[in-house]
Design an enzyme around this catalytic site. Sequence first.
Site, PDB file in Angstrom:
ATOM      1  N   TYR A   1       0.824  -1.212   0.000  1.00  0.00           N
ATOM      2  CA  TYR A   1       0.000   0.000   0.000  1.00  0.00           C
ATOM      3  C   TYR A   1       0.858   1.263   0.000  1.00  0.00           C
ATOM      4  O   TYR A   1       0.433   2.306  -0.483  1.00  0.00           O
ATOM      5  CB  TYR A   1      -0.909   0.042   1.232  1.00  0.00           C
ATOM      6  CG  TYR A   1      -2.233  -0.653   1.064  1.00  0.00           C
ATOM      7  CD1 TYR A   1      -2.284  -2.011   0.760  1.00  0.00           C
ATOM      8  CD2 TYR A   1      -3.426   0.033   1.214  1.00  0.00           C
ATOM      9  CE1 TYR A   1      -3.493  -2.654   0.624  1.00  0.00           C
ATOM     10  CE2 TYR A   1      -4.641  -0.600   1.080  1.00  0.00           C
ATOM     11  CZ  TYR A   1      -4.667  -1.951   0.785  1.00  0.00           C
ATOM     12  OH  TYR A   1      -5.877  -2.580   0.653  1.00  0.00           O
TER      13      TYR A   1
ATOM     14  N   LYS B   1       3.233 -15.274   2.771  1.00  0.00           N
ATOM     15  CA  LYS B   1       3.418 -16.052   1.544  1.00  0.00           C
ATOM     16  C   LYS B   1       4.919 -16.335   1.428  1.00  0.00           C
ATOM     17  O   LYS B   1       5.588 -15.961   0.453  1.00  0.00           O
ATOM     18  CB  LYS B   1       2.875 -15.255   0.342  1.00  0.00           C
ATOM     19  CG  LYS B   1       2.802 -16.027  -0.957  1.00  0.00           C
ATOM     20  CD  LYS B   1       1.722 -17.087  -0.995  1.00  0.00           C
ATOM     21  CE  LYS B   1       1.814 -17.903  -2.287  1.00  0.00           C
ATOM     22  NZ  LYS B   1       0.892 -19.055  -2.312  1.00  0.00           N
TER      23      LYS B   1
ATOM     24  N   ASP C   1      -2.967 -18.288   0.980  1.00  0.00           N
ATOM     25  CA  ASP C   1      -3.969 -19.032   0.203  1.00  0.00           C
ATOM     26  C   ASP C   1      -4.641 -20.081   1.077  1.00  0.00           C
ATOM     27  O   ASP C   1      -5.867 -20.228   1.073  1.00  0.00           O
ATOM     28  CB  ASP C   1      -3.352 -19.646  -1.073  1.00  0.00           C
ATOM     29  CG  ASP C   1      -2.037 -20.370  -0.829  1.00  0.00           C
ATOM     30  OD1 ASP C   1      -1.471 -20.256   0.285  1.00  0.00           O
ATOM     31  OD2 ASP C   1      -1.555 -21.054  -1.761  1.00  0.00           O
TER      32      ASP C   1
ATOM     33  N   ASP D   1      -6.204  -6.816   4.386  1.00  0.00           N
ATOM     34  CA  ASP D   1      -7.344  -6.195   3.703  1.00  0.00           C
ATOM     35  C   ASP D   1      -8.284  -7.287   3.202  1.00  0.00           C
ATOM     36  O   ASP D   1      -9.495  -7.254   3.426  1.00  0.00           O
ATOM     37  CB  ASP D   1      -6.837  -5.339   2.529  1.00  0.00           C
ATOM     38  CG  ASP D   1      -7.979  -4.717   1.741  1.00  0.00           C
ATOM     39  OD1 ASP D   1      -8.916  -4.194   2.382  1.00  0.00           O
ATOM     40  OD2 ASP D   1      -7.937  -4.757   0.499  1.00  0.00           O
TER      41      ASP D   1
ATOM     42  N   ASP E   1     -12.047  -8.899   5.106  1.00  0.00           N
ATOM     43  CA  ASP E   1     -13.360  -8.936   4.441  1.00  0.00           C
ATOM     44  C   ASP E   1     -13.934 -10.345   4.503  1.00  0.00           C
ATOM     45  O   ASP E   1     -15.130 -10.541   4.744  1.00  0.00           O
ATOM     46  CB  ASP E   1     -13.248  -8.518   2.963  1.00  0.00           C
ATOM     47  CG  ASP E   1     -13.508  -7.024   2.771  1.00  0.00           C
ATOM     48  OD1 ASP E   1     -13.206  -6.247   3.708  1.00  0.00           O
ATOM     49  OD2 ASP E   1     -13.995  -6.630   1.697  1.00  0.00           O
TER      50      ASP E   1
HETATM   51  C1  IPM Z   1     -10.280  -1.121   4.025  1.00  0.00           C
HETATM   52  C2  IPM Z   1     -10.587  -0.592   2.656  1.00  0.00           C
HETATM   53  C3  IPM Z   1      -9.443   0.330   2.261  1.00  0.00           C
HETATM   54  C4  IPM Z   1      -8.191  -0.502   2.184  1.00  0.00           C
HETATM   55  C5  IPM Z   1      -9.645   1.114   0.966  1.00  0.00           C
HETATM   56  C6  IPM Z   1     -10.965   1.830   0.921  1.00  0.00           C
HETATM   57  C7  IPM Z   1      -8.514   2.082   0.756  1.00  0.00           C
HETATM   58  O1  IPM Z   1     -10.776  -1.619   1.759  1.00  0.00           O
HETATM   59  O2  IPM Z   1     -10.138  -0.313   4.960  1.00  0.00           O
HETATM   60  O3  IPM Z   1     -10.199  -2.344   4.168  1.00  0.00           O
HETATM   61  O4  IPM Z   1      -7.919  -1.140   1.159  1.00  0.00           O
HETATM   62  O5  IPM Z   1      -7.453  -0.513   3.159  1.00  0.00           O
HETATM   63 MG    MG Z   2     -10.785  -3.543   2.658  1.00  0.00          MG
END
Ligand code: IPM
Ligand code: MG
Length: 357
Positions: free
Chosen positions: A142, A191, A223, A247, A251
Site C-alpha cells: 500500500y 506467503k 492461500d 485487507d 473482508d
Molecule cells: C479497508 C478498505 C481500504 C483498504 C480502501 C478503501 C482504501 O478496503 O479499509 O479495508 O484497502 O485498506
Molecule cells: Mg478492505
Amino acid sequence: MNFNIATIPGDGIGPDIIEQTILVLNKLGEKYGHSFNFTEVLGGGVAIDKTGEPLPKETIEICKKSDAVLLGAVGGPKWDNLPGDKRPEQALLGLRGELGLFANLRPALLHKPLKDACPLKPEIIGDSLDILVVRELTGGIYFGERGRRNGKYGEEAYDTEAYSVKEVERIARVGFEAATKRNKKVTSVDKANILESSRLWRSVIEEVAKDYPEVEVNHMYVDNASMQLIRNPKQFDVIITSNMFGDILSDEASMLTGSIGMLPSASLAEGSFGLYEPIHGSAPDIAGQNKANPIATILSAAMMLRYSFNLEEEALALENAVTKVLEEDYRTGDIMSEGMKLVGTKEMGELIINALQ
Ligand code: IPM
Ligand code: MG
C-alpha cells in the site's frame, strides 16, 4: 474525564451513523461523568467537493491535536472517475500514514442473536465465532514504491511490497499482546514460499514469539488461510498479517458474521491515539434515509473507549447495551430477518441509549 474527539462523518451514510454515535457517547458520558468534545472535520468526497482535496491539511492538524478520531465512511459513485490520488479513499490512506496508524484491529465477532446470519453450516460455526484480525496498516504494498515504466513488453506498472524488521516487530507485538488477553493463539499469515518480504516477516514473528511463551503460534500461507477461514474458522484466535493480506482476509472473516453492518475497527498508533471506524462502506443508496445500521460505528466507539481512553467498564457497558437491543429482536434493514422488529438508524440509536441505563 475530558476527551477530545475529531469526527469525520464523510460520505453516504457516514453522517447518519456518526450522528447516532455522538448521541450515544454523550449519554454514556453523562452516566459515567466524562465529557466528550467533538470537532467535526472534512474528509473523503465531501472534502473534495468543498476544498478540492480528499484530506485537507486542517483535518490532519485537528486529528493530531485530538485524543482520538471517529470516522463514518468515505467514497461514492460521484467520485469514482477521479484519478487515483484524488479519490475519497485517499483520505483513509493519508490519515493512516500521517497519523502513524500502523495497527488495524478488526474483530470478526458473530453475535449470538445473529448467528443465523452466518453463511456457514451450524456444525462448522457452533453458536459463536470470535476472530481478531490484526492487520499491518502503514507499510507493505500500500505504501511501497509504485509507478509506470518501460518493460520487456512495453509500458508496465509496478507496486512493491517491502517490510522492515521494525514494522513487523511492532505489529507482531500488538497481535501477541491481544492474544494474551484472548485465547492465546496467534496465526501469522504470509506467503513465505514465494516472497522475500514474507520470509523476513516470518523470522521476526518467530523472534517476537519468544517473548510470549504462553501464546501458541503457527504460520500459514495466505492461500491456505483463506481456505481455512471457511473450512474451520474456529481454529483461529488472533490472525497477524500484512497490509494487503489483512485487507482481503478481514473482508472474508467479516462475512463469517454475515453482517458487515455490525463490525467495528480500530487503527492504532504508538501510544494511545487511534482512529475508529466501521468496516462497512458509505452505502450511498440509503444515505440520509434513516435506514443505515449505526451499530458498527457505535461498537467502534466502544473500541475507542477501551483502547484510547482506557475506559474498559464504559466500553463493556456500551457493548452490552448493543447486545441487549439485539436480544430484544430489534433490527435495522441490513440484519432484518423474519419475526424481528424493523427499526431505522435513529430508533436503533435511541434503543441503545435506553439500554445503557
Ligand atoms: C479497508 C478498505 C481500504 C483498504 C480502501 C478503501 C482504501 O478496503 O479499509 O479495508 O484497502 O485498506
Ligand atoms: Mg478492505
